[in-house]
Design a protein around this motif. Structure first.
Motif, short mmCIF file in Angstrom:
data_model
loop_
_atom_site.label_atom_id
_atom_site.label_comp_id
_atom_site.label_asym_id
_atom_site.label_seq_id
_atom_site.Cartn_x
_atom_site.Cartn_y
_atom_site.Cartn_z
N VAL A 148 0.83 -1.21 0.00
CA VAL A 148 0.00 0.00 0.00
C VAL A 148 0.86 1.25 0.00
CG1 VAL A 148 -1.66 1.32 1.34
CG2 VAL A 148 -1.98 -1.13 1.07
N LEU A 149 1.92 1.27 0.82
CA LEU A 149 2.80 2.43 0.87
C LEU A 149 3.53 2.62 -0.46
CD1 LEU A 149 4.36 2.06 4.44
CD2 LEU A 149 2.60 3.66 3.70
N THR A 150 3.89 1.52 -1.12
CA THR A 150 4.53 1.62 -2.42
C THR A 150 3.60 2.23 -3.45
OG1 THR A 150 5.87 -0.34 -1.91
CG2 THR A 150 5.73 0.33 -4.22
N VAL A 151 2.34 1.79 -3.45
CA VAL A 151 1.36 2.34 -4.39
C VAL A 151 1.13 3.82 -4.13
CG1 VAL A 151 -1.05 2.22 -5.13
CG2 VAL A 151 0.23 0.12 -4.76
N ILE A 152 1.06 4.21 -2.85
CA ILE A 152 0.86 5.62 -2.51
C ILE A 152 2.05 6.46 -2.98
CG2 ILE A 152 0.67 7.24 -0.59
CD1 ILE A 152 -0.93 5.12 0.90
N SER A 153 3.26 5.94 -2.81
CA SER A 153 4.44 6.69 -3.25
C SER A 153 4.51 6.82 -4.76
CB SER A 153 5.70 6.02 -2.72
OG SER A 153 5.83 4.71 -3.25
#
Length: 282
Positions: free
Chosen positions: A82-87
């Motif tokens: 999820v954090l990767t997608v947000i970044s």
């Protein structure tokens, strides 16, 4: 510069001193009965449990569990995804939507006018963002209807939501992509050209995205070239006039800029450029 460095050093010193005072006060004013003192620890191997005894004689169990034997993704890995997608969300917005073409054309317009930093970058990026939302509104609505809402209700899985959400984006990108760019990346990726001729659903998304980006850059540069032409003519006329008058030391851009701005205003330049730019996606 030296004064700025000294001021920065004094500010950092004050901040660290304040943090040290706060930590010291917190340490000294914590009640003694609230600080657990560990006297003995009995811990089994990883994945087992242990018992810890505090200073008050109270015991509590400590357990550590792992995700061994589970076929689903652990919560830590899900959070990482999820954090990767947000970044990567800004890159996705820039490269998979109409944002690239709009921003490049607006920068060409500003350069052709010769107004340096007017309008500033913040205004150009904000205008490009809102125009992108206007153009991509039907696509985003379809993604929300087919993927986001069913996933929030639990009627489909994450994999199905991703496939259904990518379908409208793929359709939009394929509509704006030149076939020669698709063929080029199919050849580079050593993907059979039959996939291009038989059905667009068989084309990998990893081929569609770079082909779409190259097509957008080509179209943006073509539009920018057409915008430059009338302003170049004004620069040539002004430069030749100054040369014939013997005013060689006077920069032609100083004289031509007011005429270019006047021409741009009289022709309703912003309305024409933005209107035709938005229509190029339909």
């Amino acid at each position: 510069m030296l004064k700025m460095v000294r001021r920065l050093g004094r500010s950092l010193t004050r901040i660290f001193g304040l943090l040290f005072c706060v930590c010291s006060l917190t340490f000294f004013f914590v009640p003694e009965n609230q600080v657990p003192i560990i006297h003995a620890t009995e811990v089994d191997e990883i994945g087992g449990s242990g018992k810890i005894t505090t200073g008050n004689g109270d015991d509590f169990n400590l357990s550590i569990s792992t995700n061994d034997g589970s076929t689903s993704l652990s919560s830590t890995l899900k959070i990482l995804i999820v954090l990767t997608v947000i970044s990567l969300a800004p890159s996705i917005l820039i490269l998979m939507t109409s944002f690239t073409r709009i921003l490049v054309v607006l920068h060409f317009t500003r350069s052709a006018l010769g107004t340096q930093t007017t309008p500033p970058n913040q205004i150009l990026i904000g205008l490009s963002l809102f125009l992108t939302l206007f153009i991509m509104a039907p696509v985003f609505s379809q993604v929300n209807k087919d993927a986001v809402q069913p996933l929030s209700k639990g009627t489909i899985t994450q994999e199905e939501a991703f496939e259904k959400g990518m379908a409208p984006m793929r359709e939009f990108m394929l509509k704006q992509t030149d076939r020669k760019d698709l063929k080029m990346f199919l050849e580079i990726g050593k993907v059979s050209k039959d996939k291009l001729d038989n059905s667009v659903d068989n084309i990998p998304t990893t081929v569609i995205i770079p082909a779409f980006i190259v097509s957008e850059l080509r179209k943006a540069f073509i539009i920018g070239f057409l915008i430059y032409l009338p302003f170049i003519i004004i620069d040539m006329v002004v430069a030749s006039t100054l040369m014939s008058m013997g005013m060689m030391m006077l920069p032609p851009t100083t004289i031509s800029m007011p005429f270019k701005i006047l021409l741009f205003i009289m022709a309703d330049g912003w309305g024409l450029i933005i209107g035709e730019l938005v229509k190029s996606f339909y």
